[in-house]
Design a protein around this motif. Structure first.
Motif, mmCIF file in Angstrom:
data_model
loop_
_atom_site.group_PDB
_atom_site.id
_atom_site.type_symbol
_atom_site.label_atom_id
_atom_site.label_comp_id
_atom_site.label_asym_id
_atom_site.label_seq_id
_atom_site.Cartn_x
_atom_site.Cartn_y
_atom_site.Cartn_z
ATOM 1 N N GLU A 63 0.858 -1.182 0.000
ATOM 2 C CA GLU A 63 0.000 0.000 0.000
ATOM 3 C C GLU A 63 0.894 1.233 0.000
ATOM 4 O OE1 GLU A 63 -3.200 0.288 -0.280
ATOM 5 O OE2 GLU A 63 -3.609 -1.853 -0.328
ATOM 6 N N LEU A 64 1.170 1.742 -1.180
ATOM 7 C CA LEU A 64 2.057 2.889 -1.298
ATOM 8 C C LEU A 64 1.251 4.185 -1.340
ATOM 9 C CD1 LEU A 64 4.615 1.572 -3.947
ATOM 10 C CD2 LEU A 64 4.783 1.485 -1.452
ATOM 11 N N GLN A 65 1.773 5.187 -0.676
ATOM 12 C CA GLN A 65 1.132 6.499 -0.636
ATOM 13 C C GLN A 65 2.197 7.561 -0.849
ATOM 14 O OE1 GLN A 65 -2.213 7.016 -0.008
ATOM 15 N NE2 GLN A 65 -2.654 4.829 0.262
ATOM 16 N N GLY A 66 1.787 8.698 -1.410
ATOM 17 C CA GLY A 66 2.713 9.815 -1.518
ATOM 18 C C GLY A 66 2.752 10.403 -2.905
ATOM 19 N N SER A 67 3.580 11.408 -3.070
ATOM 20 C CA SER A 67 3.697 12.090 -4.348
ATOM 21 C C SER A 67 5.164 12.178 -4.749
ATOM 22 C CB SER A 67 3.084 13.493 -4.286
ATOM 23 O OG SER A 67 3.747 14.278 -3.309
ATOM 24 N N LEU A 68 5.383 12.158 -6.049
ATOM 25 C CA LEU A 68 6.729 12.232 -6.604
ATOM 26 C C LEU A 68 6.758 13.204 -7.771
ATOM 27 C CD1 LEU A 68 7.736 8.450 -6.860
ATOM 28 C CD2 LEU A 68 8.656 10.098 -5.221
ATOM 29 N N THR A 69 7.911 13.784 -8.006
ATOM 30 C CA THR A 69 8.157 14.501 -9.255
ATOM 31 C C THR A 69 9.315 13.804 -9.970
ATOM 32 O OG1 THR A 69 9.609 16.049 -8.076
ATOM 33 C CG2 THR A 69 7.329 16.739 -8.471
ATOM 34 N N VAL A 70 9.169 13.651 -11.270
ATOM 35 C CA VAL A 70 10.187 13.004 -12.091
ATOM 36 C C VAL A 70 10.586 13.966 -13.199
ATOM 37 C CG1 VAL A 70 10.744 11.020 -13.545
ATOM 38 C CG2 VAL A 70 9.157 10.747 -11.624
ATOM 39 N N ILE A 125 13.128 12.305 -8.638
ATOM 40 C CA ILE A 125 13.843 11.409 -9.549
ATOM 41 C C ILE A 125 14.285 12.229 -10.750
ATOM 42 C CG2 ILE A 125 13.652 9.352 -11.003
ATOM 43 C CD1 ILE A 125 11.441 8.365 -9.121
ATOM 44 N N ILE A 126 15.546 12.068 -11.130
ATOM 45 C CA ILE A 126 16.093 12.862 -12.233
ATOM 46 C C ILE A 126 16.678 11.932 -13.278
ATOM 47 C CG2 ILE A 126 17.771 14.644 -12.875
ATOM 48 C CD1 ILE A 126 17.058 14.203 -9.230
ATOM 49 N N GLU A 127 16.331 12.177 -14.538
ATOM 50 C CA GLU A 127 16.975 11.433 -15.609
ATOM 51 C C GLU A 127 18.383 12.000 -15.800
ATOM 52 O OE1 GLU A 127 16.287 9.861 -20.168
ATOM 53 O OE2 GLU A 127 15.175 11.618 -19.499
ATOM 54 N N THR A 128 19.380 11.150 -15.561
ATOM 55 C CA THR A 128 20.769 11.584 -15.607
ATOM 56 C C THR A 128 21.519 10.984 -16.795
ATOM 57 O OG1 THR A 128 21.183 9.850 -13.955
ATOM 58 C CG2 THR A 128 21.035 12.109 -13.167
ATOM 59 N N ASP A 129 20.795 10.367 -17.704
ATOM 60 C CA ASP A 129 21.421 9.818 -18.897
ATOM 61 C C ASP A 129 22.109 10.927 -19.677
ATOM 62 O OD1 ASP A 129 22.080 8.293 -21.095
ATOM 63 O OD2 ASP A 129 20.117 8.516 -22.023
ATOM 64 N N GLY A 130 23.410 10.770 -19.935
ATOM 65 C CA GLY A 130 24.175 11.778 -20.648
ATOM 66 C C GLY A 130 24.879 12.765 -19.744
ATOM 67 N N MET A 131 24.507 12.795 -18.465
ATOM 68 C CA MET A 131 25.166 13.687 -17.509
ATOM 69 C C MET A 131 26.371 12.971 -16.905
ATOM 70 S SD MET A 131 21.831 15.337 -15.586
ATOM 71 C CE MET A 131 22.821 16.355 -14.483
ATOM 72 N N SER A 340 17.954 15.288 -1.703
ATOM 73 C CA SER A 340 17.030 16.234 -1.070
ATOM 74 C C SER A 340 15.580 15.764 -1.092
ATOM 75 C CB SER A 340 17.121 17.595 -1.773
ATOM 76 O OG SER A 340 16.770 17.459 -3.155
ATOM 77 N N SER A 341 15.307 14.635 -1.758
ATOM 78 C CA SER A 341 13.929 14.135 -1.849
ATOM 79 C C SER A 341 13.387 13.787 -0.469
ATOM 80 C CB SER A 341 13.878 12.895 -2.745
ATOM 81 O OG SER A 341 12.609 12.265 -2.670
ATOM 82 N N SER A 342 12.157 14.182 -0.223
ATOM 83 C CA SER A 342 11.501 13.852 1.043
ATOM 84 C C SER A 342 10.772 12.510 0.969
ATOM 85 C CB SER A 342 10.510 14.960 1.424
ATOM 86 O OG SER A 342 9.511 15.100 0.413
ATOM 87 N N ASN A 343 10.820 11.888 -0.184
ATOM 88 C CA ASN A 343 10.137 10.606 -0.351
ATOM 89 C C ASN A 343 11.037 9.634 -1.115
ATOM 90 O OD1 ASN A 343 8.029 8.816 -0.006
ATOM 91 N ND2 ASN A 343 6.486 10.208 -0.843
#
Length: 475
Positions: A63-70, A125-131, A340-343
């Motif tokens: 049972e997962l709860q919460g919010s994310l930004t990608v 979550i950050i796409e780091t492909d190429g970085m 720095s993510s809180s989740n």
């Protein structure tokens, strides 16, 4: 900046956006056959000591709860994963942040994302492909993903190509998860090699290619070009990592070996190639005498057809390596969790879902079958089962579109399994990551002055690259 070049030898890519024909049923027996093959794979893995476990989808029972930004740049398939994850976990919301390719330059994406990470205001979550992740990791802005893996009973490292994880480690820590990858193989002209009596080594680097080209030219009197689509930048991603060390913040572009690389690539490779003839389907006539090599990017399950067509003018493929013998790969989908993510735990659950084993479609006419073939498995999945299953499914899914008169005679099912075994072995041999696009962007201006504008000598170019890379690594 060119992100990547797909160089393939089959025509069915032109049909990727269309559905399978009604005659597909005559070729598809997915459910029973794949179940049997997967059973055999598991048994074989057990015998060899290699464990390939079942689906990691048990996280769907939580049972997962919460919010994310990608935040993404390259990944056009991410929306499918977000939708599917939310469908499994209605208590989760995910916002996709940032502009993608075409909305801002990759350099701008890197700058913007780096500032957000450093200020503690980035996406979860950050796409780091190429970085150049190792350069940023020392600042403590990314989470080490190994503790998440090791404390998660649903995640089993042995299910994945952990050689990629190991290649991306920074002092024993993993700051980005390579979800999908690709790499280069090389085909050679069978007629031209037969005329000279030459065979190919087990691997090929750029110098060996040039040496073989010179011998073929001298012995046959023919004047084949080296490779379609070739530019002076083609070997950049394989050779340049030999001359810098991110951890030590040092560069060695002034070495005689690198200066020789600059000279050879300028002398033997045209600035612009007029065409890429490897895109002409099953017609491999360009390798009769016009070209000596062609590039084949291993990108996903559909590549299985490269091994099923009865090509008349090509030798068996061999891996491209660096001059030091390193077997490079390029990460096509790469994600990090911001410190720095809180989740962070929820962010890990999403990444785990991204790479987890996906259910094999049982009906090629279904929407899920299209999603499985064209969204989940566009490149080589880091999950071993996903790679193997996607190859088997691609054979069944695309067979109705194939040029059947060009297929090899004999047992194609056996040929499929042989090809899977070969590519699986190549996947496991990958041991170094190619130069990141961020590094290419930092150095491409000076390279252009050398290759295209003829304003610098090889030595002057090496000096500029040395200074620029030293500054880049110490920023």
């Amino acid at each position: 900046m060119k992100r990547y070049q797909l160089v393939l030898l089959y025509p069915i890519l032109f049909a990727l956006l269309s559905g399978c024909g009604a005659d597909a049923d005559a070729y598809l027996q997915v459910s029973g056959e794949m179940a049997r093959q997967n059973s055999e794979l598991s048994a074989a893995s057990a015998d060899s000591g290699e464990t390939v476990s079942g689906s990691a989808a048990s996280s769907s029972e939580k049972e997962l709860q919460g919010s994310l930004t990608v935040k993404t740049y390259w990944d056009e398939q991410i929306d499918v994963y977000i939708e599917d994850f939310i469908a499994l976990h209605p208590g989760v919301s995910i916002e996709r942040a940032g502009g993608g390719e075409g909305m801002l330059s990759f350099d701008s994406y890197i700058t913007q994302t780096s500032v957000e990470l450093m200020s503690g205001n980035s996406a979860d979550i950050i796409e780091t492909d190429g970085m150049c992740v190792p350069r940023l990791a020392g600042s403590g802005i990314f989470c080490d993903l190994y503790p998440f893996m090791d404390s998660d009973p649903d995640f089993h490292r042995e299910d994945y190509y952990t050689n990629l994880f190991e290649s991306k480690e920074c002092e024993g820590k993993l700051y980005s998860l390579p979800c999908a990858f690709s790499y280069n193989m090389l085909y050679a002209s069978k007629p031209l090699l037969e005329k000279t009596g030459l065979g190919l080594p087990q691997t090929l680097n750029y110098k060996q290619m040039m040496d073989i080209h010179q011998i073929v030219t001298e012995k046959t009197g023919e004047a084949p070009k080296l490779m379609p689509g070739l530019t002076p930048y083609t070997f950049f991603y394989y050779e340049f990592p030999e001359y810098y060390d991110v951890a030590a913040a040092s560069a060695s572009f002034l070495s005689p070996k690198f200066i020789e690389y600059l000279r050879l690539t300028k002398q033997n490779i045209p600035v612009l190639e007029e065409s890429d003839l490897t895109r002409v389907g099953t017609d491999d006539s360009f390798l009769n005498k016009d070209y000596l090599f062609c590039n084949f990017d291993v990108t996903g399950g559909v590549d299985i057809f490269n091994f099923l067509y009865d090509f008349q003018n090509i030798q068996e493929p061999v891996p491209m390596v660096s001059t030091s013998g390193k077997a490079y790969f390029r990460t096509m989908r790469d994600y990090s969790i911001a410190a720095s993510s809180s989740n962070q735990q929820l962010a890990w659950e999403f990444l785990k879902f991204y790479v987890s084993e996906k259910e094999i479609p049982t009906d090629i006419h279904s929407d899920y079958a299209e999603k499985y073939a064209k969204k989940y498995n566009v490149f080589v999945p880091v999950n071993k089962k996903n790679f193997i299953n996607s190859c088997r499914f691609a054979y069944q899914y695309y067979l109705p579109m194939a040029e059947k008169e060009s297929l090899k005679a004999g047992d194609l099912n056996a040929a499929v399994e042989e090809a899977i075994e070969r590519m699986h072995g190549w996947n496991q041999q990958r041991n170094h990551e190619e130069a990141e696009g961020e590094i290419y962007g930092a150095l491409s201006g000076d390279l252009s002055l050398y290759y295209e504008q003829n304003l610098l000598t090889a030595e002057e170019t090496a000096g500029k690259l040395q200074n620029r890379m030293t500054i880049f690594l110490k920023e």
